[in-house]
Enzyme design. Structure first.
Site: not given
Length: 375
Positions: A100, A200-206
């Site tokens: 990482k 969290g509804v960003g890149k993955v959440g949405h």
């Protein structure tokens, strides 16, 4: 390997008085192979690349771009995340070890083409021991730039020979893990009629919202960014929003809690307040400390290990190295359902928490690979 210091790193940039370096060399924390500190003064780049293990193959993991409170915190995050990637890649069946990278700073302020190109040169300096991709704060367009200075970059755009946005299959894998959790907890592999809270509804959440609505779930969301919440509500007025994570975890009748932002969501403070009976989300390193999972178990809350269910993205970017095929990747990500069920079964049989069972399975695969190399 020890700590490799690349280019112009000031001695004061990392504390060596028993903090970060003690974690690095402590075997029970996973025994990282190599940590590279990167600085390019012209572009303002300060980064850390951590390689936890190459037992299964070149280390693979994303690049996180975040405004850390200190350099020590950044190094510690890289250590934790890279170790998680070793376990994630092992259980995903990939021929990759764990690595990482973190870039220190606010991406909205300091991210430039020059900085990304400099970062790519540092990745190249490792000669393929580390393969990078997107993570929090980095996107497909960024990987296209990074790839201009090294060939060990995935998560690029289709126009540049890549697989595109890995969050699509990350969300799909989390959904499969959620289905497996529902099967184990309630005897039915569907979220239909269940109330699911997503932090969290960003890149993955949405994307996860879409899967859940299609499956017939009732969805409650929160995010620190009002624009992310507004985007979901505009498209899906049936979704409910609450003010913050504190309100979400206390939502009456919540069946599943899905942490999909940064790590540490499950803590001594949050676990006692949880109303959900299942925790299954996309965030990395959800347990604030190892003892938290016992607290979840004592409350009868089923925890789906984060690095198991969020492996869809790394499955996608790994496939990019061999000529990307979306259907092939989706079929692999669908197996997260079976892997999650197997972990729950192992945990029950051994009388241990699911995260411990997942660790044992991953460690067994890495140990087998090491033995094979010695033979």
């Amino acid at each position: 390997m020890g700590v490799t210091t690349v280019t112009d790193v000031r001695p004061a940039s990392v504390s060596v008085d028993g903090g970060v370096l003690q974690s690095l060399f402590r075997s029970e924390q996973g025994g990282h192979e190599q940590v590279v500190l990167c600085q390019d003064r012209d572009s303002g780049l300060k980064a850390v690349i951590a390689i936890h293990s190459t037992a299964l193959g070149p280390a693979l993991g994303g690049t996180r771009f975040h405004a850390y409170a200190s350099e020590e915190e950044a190094v510690q995050d890289a250590l934790n995340l890279s170790r998680g990637m070793s376990y994630k890649n092992a259980l995903a069946g990939l021929d990759h070890g764990g690595g990482k990278a973190v870039i220190i700073g606010d991406p909205e302020v300091i991210k430039t083409e020059e900085l990304l190109l400099a970062y790519g040169r540092f990745v190249a300096s490792l000669g393929g021991r580390y393969v990078t991709a997107c993570d929090v704060g980095t996107y497909v367009a960024d990987m296209d730039v990074v790839a201009r200075t090294n060939k060990w970059t995935t998560g690029r755009s289709p126009e540049n020979g890549g697989a595109g946005d890995s969050s699509v299959l990350t969300a799909y894998g989390v959904f499969q893990g959620m289905r497996a959790s529902s099967q184990h907890q309630w005897g039915d592999p569907t979220l239909r009629g269940r109330k699911v809270g997503i932090a969290g509804v960003g890149k993955v959440g949405h994307h996860l919202v879409e899967h859940l609505l299609q499956d017939g779930a009732q969805v409650v969301i929160t995010d620190v960014r009002t624009e992310a919440v507004d985007r979901i509500l505009a498209r899906h007025p049936q979704v409910t929003a609450v003010a913050d994570t504190e309100a979400l975890i206390r939502t009456e009748g919540l069946d599943v809690y899905a942490p999909c932002a940064l790590g540490g969501a499950l803590s001594d403070d949050s676990v006692p307040a949880l109303t959900a009976k299942v925790v299954c989300g996309a965030a990395n390193n959800q347990l604030a400390h190892p003892g938290v999972e016992k607290d979840l178990s004592d409350r009868g809350i089923l925890y789906a290990p984060d690095y198991v269910v969020n492996a869809g993205g790394v499955i996608q970017v790994a496939d990019e190295l061999h000529g990307f095929d979306f259907d092939r990747c989706k079929a692999k990500a669908a197996k997260i359902f079976d892997t999650t069920l197997a972990i729950f079964a192992r945990a029950k049989a051994d009388g241990i928490p699911p995260a411990a069972a997942a660790d044992r399975l991953a460690e067994a695969r890495m140990a087998e690979a090491k033995e094979g190399k010695r033979a």
